[in-house]
Design a protein around this motif. Structure first.
Motif, PDB file in Angstrom:
ATOM      1  N   UNK A 256     -87.918  25.201 -73.398  1.00  0.00           N
ATOM      2  CA  UNK A 256     -89.277  24.299 -74.215  1.00  0.00           C
ATOM      3  C   UNK A 256     -90.683  25.645 -73.861  1.00  0.00           C
ATOM      4  N   UNK A 257     -90.308  26.967 -73.124  1.00  0.00           N
ATOM      5  CA  UNK A 257     -91.146  27.790 -73.531  1.00  0.00           C
ATOM      6  C   UNK A 257     -90.905  28.223 -75.237  1.00  0.00           C
ATOM      7  N   UNK A 258     -90.213  27.978 -75.937  1.00  0.00           N
ATOM      8  CA  UNK A 258     -90.283  28.975 -77.177  1.00  0.00           C
ATOM      9  C   UNK A 258     -90.786  28.001 -78.258  1.00  0.00           C
ATOM     10  N   UNK A 259     -91.880  28.057 -78.986  1.00  0.00           N
ATOM     11  CA  UNK A 259     -92.944  27.280 -79.133  1.00  0.00           C
ATOM     12  C   UNK A 259     -92.644  27.686 -80.960  1.00  0.00           C
ATOM     13  N   UNK A 260     -91.558  28.141 -81.283  1.00  0.00           N
ATOM     14  CA  UNK A 260     -90.880  28.530 -82.894  1.00  0.00           C
ATOM     15  C   UNK A 260     -90.899  29.860 -83.307  1.00  0.00           C
TER      16      UNK A 260
END
Length: 312
Positions: free
Chosen positions: A59-63
């Motif tokens: 969830x901490x990879x925004x893109x």
């Protein structure tokens, strides 16, 4: 080169940190988290870019985003650290663009303040309770700023393992066991990052070494004294190599190297720097000062080849 000249040449007694902030909540109480990253790892700071989706269950990879034709993963640092954002205080986020261990990443933070020059003697290893947030594995050291405020120096190397960012690089076929040259004797390695120590230890054991590990330069000197007590004048026949990180609390790699060079008991032992700092200036300065090699963490094949070259 004397320690005085070494310190003058490279400001070895100091580290420069980019000071940035994250506004969080502990229960319902707001607080301002103060964090630091070595300026050598920071390329630039930009406003929030356009983000493109990247399939992931983290969830901490925004893109990802496009920075001058380079695709870079974007990490929400507050989520990675396990911090609950205080949305009422977050007005405009910025992105810290980093490059270390040969990988470029962007970290979303709430404010970037300034560059701070900190004396290494004022940096202490991270020491938190098991219930602390962020966890100790994500923080490599702490220091006081502006009197009594605590700055946490982040261990960004640990995020490479979390995100398995080696997958972004073209994989190399691993060396077969019979291709790895075997060595007798002891290799000592010095690194404050727990994740880095695990990888280095595993690789050195595969090469046949007995291993001694230390968590910073001062600890490294203490371990050298212990080895000398054991082996005396035969130390050089048993301790074949020292592998050292550069960034470490209490005593950094350059200062550690200068202490070794000053001591006739240890000065003939070859030293290899293994650092996440990947700029040419740092590497060339290290080589000019007399280390036998400078590697960027962590390519196991190159690590093995460099040791084989040093030891013959």
């Amino acid at each position: 080169m004397t320690e005085q000249n070494l310190n003058t040449a490279l400001n070895l007694g100091e580290i420069e940190l980019v000071d940035f902030r994250i506004f969080g909540l502990q229960g319902d109480q707001p607080y301002e988290g103060i964090y630091g990253i070595n300026v050598s790892k920071v390329q630039e700071i930009i406003m929030m870019p356009e983000i493109f989706e990247c399939p992931t269950n983290l969830d901490y990879i925004l893109g990802v985003f496009d920075l001058r034709s380079t695709i870079i993963p974007l990490i929400d640092l507050s989520k990675w650290l396990g911090i609950v954002e205080d949305e009422s205080r977050v007005s405009e986020k910025v992105v810290v663009i980093t490059e270390f261990s040969g990988v470029k990443m962007g970290f979303v933070v709430h404010a970037a303040k300034r560059i701070r020059r900190i004396d290494w003697g004022d940096v202490e290893p991270a020491a938190f309770s098991s219930h602390s947030t962020p966890s100790k594995d994500k923080v490599t050291g702490t220091t006081k700023i502006d009197g009594d405020k605590m700055m946490l120096i982040l261990d960004l190397e640990s995020i490479l393992n979390d995100l398995e960012l080696h997958a972004y690089k073209a994989p190399k076929p691993p060396k077969e066991k019979h291709q790895i040259k075997q060595f007798d004797g002891i290799a000592m390695f010095v690194d404050d990052s727990k994740s880095a120590r695990m990888i280095i230890k595993r690789t050195l054991l595969k090469m046949g070494f007995k291993v001694v590990e230390a968590v910073d330069g001062k600890d490294g000197l203490a371990k050298l004294e212990m080895l000398y007590e054991q082996y005396q004048d035969k130390l050089g026949q048993n301790l074949r190599l020292i592998v050292s990180d550069v960034e470490m609390p209490k005593m950094d790699g350059y200062h550690f190297f200068s202490k070794i060079q000053e001591d006739p008991r240890f000065c003939q032992i070859p030293v290899l720097f293994n650092s996440s700092i990947c700029d040419d200036y740092s590497a060339q300065k290290a080589l000019d000062l007399g280390v036998k090699g400078y590697l960027v963490k962590f390519d196991p094949d190159r690590f093995i080849d460099e040791i084989a070259k040093i030891l013959g």
